[in-house]
Scaffold this motif. Structure first.
Motif, short mmCIF file in Angstrom:
data_model
loop_
_atom_site.label_atom_id
_atom_site.label_comp_id
_atom_site.label_asym_id
_atom_site.label_seq_id
_atom_site.Cartn_x
_atom_site.Cartn_y
_atom_site.Cartn_z
N ASP A 129 0.84 -1.19 0.00
CA ASP A 129 0.00 0.00 0.00
C ASP A 129 0.88 1.23 0.00
N GLU A 130 0.36 2.31 -0.59
CA GLU A 130 1.18 3.51 -0.78
C GLU A 130 1.80 4.00 0.52
N HIS A 131 1.03 4.00 1.61
CA HIS A 131 1.55 4.56 2.86
C HIS A 131 2.55 3.63 3.54
N LEU A 132 2.67 2.40 3.04
CA LEU A 132 3.63 1.45 3.60
C LEU A 132 4.70 1.04 2.59
N SER A 133 4.74 1.74 1.44
CA SER A 133 5.77 1.42 0.45
C SER A 133 7.16 1.75 0.98
N SER A 134 7.23 2.73 1.87
CA SER A 134 8.50 3.08 2.52
C SER A 134 8.82 2.06 3.60
N LEU A 135 10.05 1.56 3.58
CA LEU A 135 10.48 0.59 4.60
C LEU A 135 10.39 1.19 5.99
N VAL A 136 10.78 2.45 6.15
CA VAL A 136 10.72 3.09 7.46
C VAL A 136 9.29 3.13 7.97
N ALA A 137 8.35 3.54 7.11
CA ALA A 137 6.94 3.63 7.53
C ALA A 137 6.39 2.26 7.91
N TRP A 138 6.77 1.24 7.16
CA TRP A 138 6.30 -0.12 7.42
C TRP A 138 6.80 -0.63 8.76
N VAL A 139 8.09 -0.46 9.02
CA VAL A 139 8.66 -0.92 10.29
C VAL A 139 8.12 -0.10 11.44
N TRP A 140 7.96 1.21 11.24
CA TRP A 140 7.48 2.06 12.33
C TRP A 140 6.05 1.69 12.72
N GLU A 141 5.23 1.34 11.73
CA GLU A 141 3.86 0.94 12.04
C GLU A 141 3.86 -0.34 12.85
N ALA A 142 4.71 -1.30 12.49
CA ALA A 142 4.82 -2.54 13.27
C ALA A 142 5.28 -2.25 14.69
N TYR A 143 6.21 -1.34 14.83
CA TYR A 143 6.69 -0.95 16.16
C TYR A 143 5.56 -0.33 16.97
N ASN A 145 2.43 -0.83 16.70
CA ASN A 145 1.43 -1.87 17.00
C ASN A 145 1.99 -2.97 17.90
N GLN A 146 3.20 -2.75 18.41
CA GLN A 146 3.87 -3.72 19.29
C GLN A 146 4.04 -5.08 18.60
N MET A 147 4.35 -5.03 17.31
CA MET A 147 4.56 -6.23 16.51
C MET A 147 5.89 -6.12 15.75
N LEU A 148 6.88 -5.53 16.42
CA LEU A 148 8.13 -5.19 15.74
C LEU A 148 8.79 -6.41 15.10
N LEU A 149 8.84 -7.52 15.79
CA LEU A 149 9.55 -8.68 15.27
C LEU A 149 8.85 -9.31 14.07
N ASP A 150 7.62 -8.90 13.80
CA ASP A 150 6.91 -9.42 12.63
C ASP A 150 7.56 -8.98 11.32
N VAL A 151 8.36 -7.92 11.36
CA VAL A 151 8.99 -7.44 10.13
C VAL A 151 10.33 -8.12 9.87
N ALA A 152 10.78 -8.98 10.77
CA ALA A 152 12.05 -9.69 10.56
C ALA A 152 11.97 -10.51 9.27
N ASP A 153 13.07 -10.60 8.57
CA ASP A 153 13.13 -11.30 7.29
C ASP A 153 12.60 -12.73 7.44
N LYS A 154 11.52 -13.02 6.72
CA LYS A 154 10.90 -14.34 6.80
C LYS A 154 11.83 -15.45 6.31
N LYS A 155 12.80 -15.08 5.45
CA LYS A 155 13.73 -16.09 4.93
C LYS A 155 14.63 -16.64 6.03
N LEU A 156 14.72 -15.93 7.14
CA LEU A 156 15.53 -16.42 8.27
C LEU A 156 14.81 -17.51 9.05
N SER A 157 13.51 -17.68 8.80
CA SER A 157 12.72 -18.71 9.49
C SER A 157 12.84 -18.60 11.01
N ALA A 158 12.84 -17.35 11.49
CA ALA A 158 12.92 -17.05 12.93
C ALA A 158 14.22 -17.52 13.58
#
Length: 234
Positions: A129-143, A145-158
């Protein structure tokens, strides 16, 4: 460099960098930037810190390359008036208004790279979405919403150190703070990454750029020709 550039690993599938290597890379980049900003006879403003300019040797040690846009300034001054230069997605927001290169604008670019390393996502992703196309905006929104670790690279498989991941994400946001005067120095970033200083308490919503703290460009002179060089991310 035998290890190629960072972007080939993060975005082009050359290899899946494990977490310990990623954290080593960002610490190496921070050390390189500390040398440029504080430890030479002059401060060197790189002005184009991005994943494709970060080269890796066979042991994945970090080398910062491409100094084509770099500028020397006095340590006391720490800024340089010029026309806008850099790569979209890595350019600090105040630079679009002033064209001024500063230590803080380099720190902003460093913050973007730190977030890319943690998230495995480019600085700008137009598929979101346009308002989340920026990496900073996307991570800040997760932060927020107290879901910061949800933005961790999924390829790392946690498979990462949770404390280090949280630290890197928060340092990335702090360095990429929209307001020029709220960013930490690269020395402070190193202290936080080494767990020698406390993590920041950032606002839950991403702040709006504040231009009141930007130095007056009319007081800074340059003897070299101005240049305009903006690279579009690939």
């Amino acid at each position: 460099m035998l290890g190629g550039s960072l972007d080939f690993h993060l975005f082009k599938g050359r290899s899946l960098l494990p977490w310990d290597i990623r954290y080593k890379i960002v610490q190496g980049l921070a050390s390189a930037l500390l040398y440029l900003h504080e430890e030479g006879d002059f401060c060197v403003l790189h002005r184009d810190i991005k994943a494709s300019n970060i080269m890796l040797d066979s042991a994945f040690n970090t080398k910062l390359g491409d100094f084509g846009l770099a500028r020397l300034v006095d340590h006391e001054k720490g800024s340089r008036t010029t026309l806008l230069a850099g790569t979209m997605g890595y350019i600090a927001p105040e630079c679009y208004r002033t064209g001024m290169a500063t230590k803080e604008s380099d720190v902003y670019s460093f913050g973007i790279v730190a977030l890319e390393i943690a998230c495995g996502r480019r600085s700008i992703e137009y598929k979101h979405d346009e308002h989340l196309s920026s990496l900073v905006a996307w991570v800040w929104e997760a932060y927020g919403n107290q879901m910061l670790l949800d933005v961790a690279d999924k390829k790392l498989s946690a498979e990462f150190n949770v404390k280090e991941m949280e630290c890197l994400l928060l340092v990335g946001l702090w360095c990429a703070h929209p307001s020029h005067g709220m960013r930490l120095s690269i020395r402070q970033a190193i202290q936080v990454l080494n767990f020698e200083a406390a993590l920041p308490n950032l606002p839950s919503k991403m702040p709006i750029s504040n231009y009141d703290d930007i130095p007056n460009t009319s007081t800074i002179k340059t003897s070299q020709p101005n240049s305009l060089s903006i690279t579009l991310p690939r």
